[in-house]
Scaffold this motif. Sequence first.
Motif, short mmCIF file in Angstrom:
data_model
loop_
_atom_site.label_atom_id
_atom_site.label_comp_id
_atom_site.label_asym_id
_atom_site.label_seq_id
_atom_site.Cartn_x
_atom_site.Cartn_y
_atom_site.Cartn_z
N ILE A 33 0.56 13.80 3.78
CA ILE A 33 -0.41 13.10 2.94
C ILE A 33 -1.05 12.01 3.79
O ILE A 33 -0.34 11.20 4.40
CB ILE A 33 0.29 12.47 1.71
N THR A 34 -2.36 12.00 3.83
CA THR A 34 -3.09 11.00 4.60
C THR A 34 -3.96 10.18 3.66
O THR A 34 -4.77 10.73 2.91
CB THR A 34 -3.97 11.66 5.69
N TYR A 35 -3.75 8.88 3.68
CA TYR A 35 -4.54 7.95 2.88
C TYR A 35 -5.19 6.96 3.83
O TYR A 35 -4.53 6.41 4.71
CB TYR A 35 -3.64 7.21 1.87
N THR A 36 -6.49 6.72 3.65
CA THR A 36 -7.22 5.81 4.51
C THR A 36 -7.86 4.72 3.66
O THR A 36 -8.54 5.02 2.67
CB THR A 36 -8.31 6.57 5.29
N ASN A 37 -7.62 3.47 4.04
CA ASN A 37 -8.32 2.37 3.38
C ASN A 37 -9.10 1.59 4.45
O ASN A 37 -9.15 2.02 5.61
CB ASN A 37 -7.37 1.49 2.57
N ALA A 38 -9.67 0.48 4.09
CA ALA A 38 -10.51 -0.29 5.02
C ALA A 38 -9.72 -0.81 6.21
O ALA A 38 -10.27 -0.98 7.30
CB ALA A 38 -11.17 -1.45 4.28
N GLU A 39 -8.42 -1.06 6.03
CA GLU A 39 -7.61 -1.65 7.10
C GLU A 39 -7.01 -0.63 8.05
O GLU A 39 -6.87 -0.87 9.24
CB GLU A 39 -6.47 -2.51 6.52
N ARG A 40 -6.57 0.53 7.51
CA ARG A 40 -5.85 1.48 8.37
C ARG A 40 -5.68 2.83 7.69
O ARG A 40 -6.01 3.00 6.52
CB ARG A 40 -4.50 0.93 8.77
N PRO A 57 1.21 10.17 -12.75
CA PRO A 57 0.87 10.56 -11.37
C PRO A 57 -0.54 11.16 -11.31
O PRO A 57 -1.01 11.76 -12.27
CB PRO A 57 1.91 11.62 -11.02
N ASP A 58 -1.18 11.00 -10.17
CA ASP A 58 -2.47 11.62 -9.93
C ASP A 58 -2.31 13.09 -9.54
O ASP A 58 -3.20 13.89 -9.79
CB ASP A 58 -3.22 10.89 -8.83
N LEU A 59 -1.19 13.40 -8.90
CA LEU A 59 -0.90 14.78 -8.53
C LEU A 59 0.60 14.94 -8.36
O LEU A 59 1.34 13.97 -8.21
CB LEU A 59 -1.65 15.19 -7.26
N ILE A 60 1.02 16.20 -8.39
CA ILE A 60 2.43 16.55 -8.24
C ILE A 60 2.53 17.56 -7.10
O ILE A 60 1.70 18.46 -6.97
CB ILE A 60 2.99 17.16 -9.53
N PHE A 61 3.56 17.42 -6.28
CA PHE A 61 3.82 18.39 -5.22
C PHE A 61 5.20 18.97 -5.43
O PHE A 61 6.18 18.24 -5.62
CB PHE A 61 3.77 17.71 -3.84
N CYS A 62 5.30 20.30 -5.41
CA CYS A 62 6.59 20.99 -5.50
C CYS A 62 6.89 21.60 -4.13
O CYS A 62 6.18 22.49 -3.66
CB CYS A 62 6.54 22.08 -6.57
N HIS A 94 3.79 5.66 -4.35
CA HIS A 94 2.54 4.93 -4.53
C HIS A 94 1.93 4.81 -3.14
O HIS A 94 2.54 4.27 -2.23
CB HIS A 94 2.80 3.53 -5.09
N LEU A 95 0.74 5.32 -2.99
CA LEU A 95 0.04 5.29 -1.72
C LEU A 95 -1.35 4.75 -1.98
O LEU A 95 -2.20 5.47 -2.51
CB LEU A 95 0.01 6.68 -1.10
N GLY A 96 -1.54 3.47 -1.69
CA GLY A 96 -2.80 2.83 -2.05
C GLY A 96 -2.96 2.85 -3.56
O GLY A 96 -2.07 2.46 -4.29
N PRO A 116 0.81 -1.22 0.00
CA PRO A 116 0.00 0.00 0.00
C PRO A 116 0.85 1.27 0.00
O PRO A 116 0.35 2.34 -0.30
CB PRO A 116 -0.83 -0.12 1.27
N LEU A 117 2.14 1.14 0.31
CA LEU A 117 3.01 2.30 0.33
C LEU A 117 4.37 1.91 -0.22
O LEU A 117 5.03 1.00 0.28
CB LEU A 117 3.18 2.81 1.78
#
Length: 171
Positions: free
Chosen positions: A146-153, A59-64, A33-35, A13-14
Amino acid sequence: MSISQGETKSPLPLSCFTYAAGHGNEGVCLLMHLGKYRILLDCGLADLSPILEQEQELPDLIFCSHAHEDHCRGLRSLHQAFPQIPIYTSEVTAKLLSCHWIEEQSGQQVSWCQILSWQSVLEIAPDLQIKLVPAGHLPGAAAIIITYTNAERRYRVMYSGDFSVSNFQLV
């Protein structure tokens, strides 16, 4: 903004892929890759061919993180190649970025970056949020949480291109 819902190639997942880690003049460019999301952290590449020629999804998004060349060198070219990918940064960094390209009006905020306010959570998708915090490296330098939440954690990742912990005149 639309976020791709395809799964990443990594079974974890990461994970993180390094395009460049700042050795010599190569700049800094990481793909996290995050989820199900792909987040490009900085784009200091002079040669974008590793990104442009990849077979993976974009990528889904870019951070500078800040406007030093080793973190932003390839950002404008990447935006020109893929204008649909949102680029997030701080307000001051968006203004300083214009100093790198003579086609941009120096000191004016580049129109192709999305500005994030300090300490404000932005919900990118129901399971993905981002927040900027000052990194202290130079005016506008930011770290991203960056915070990603899935069903497990819940996963929380912090990235800072560079940072400073002591007070000095620039910041």
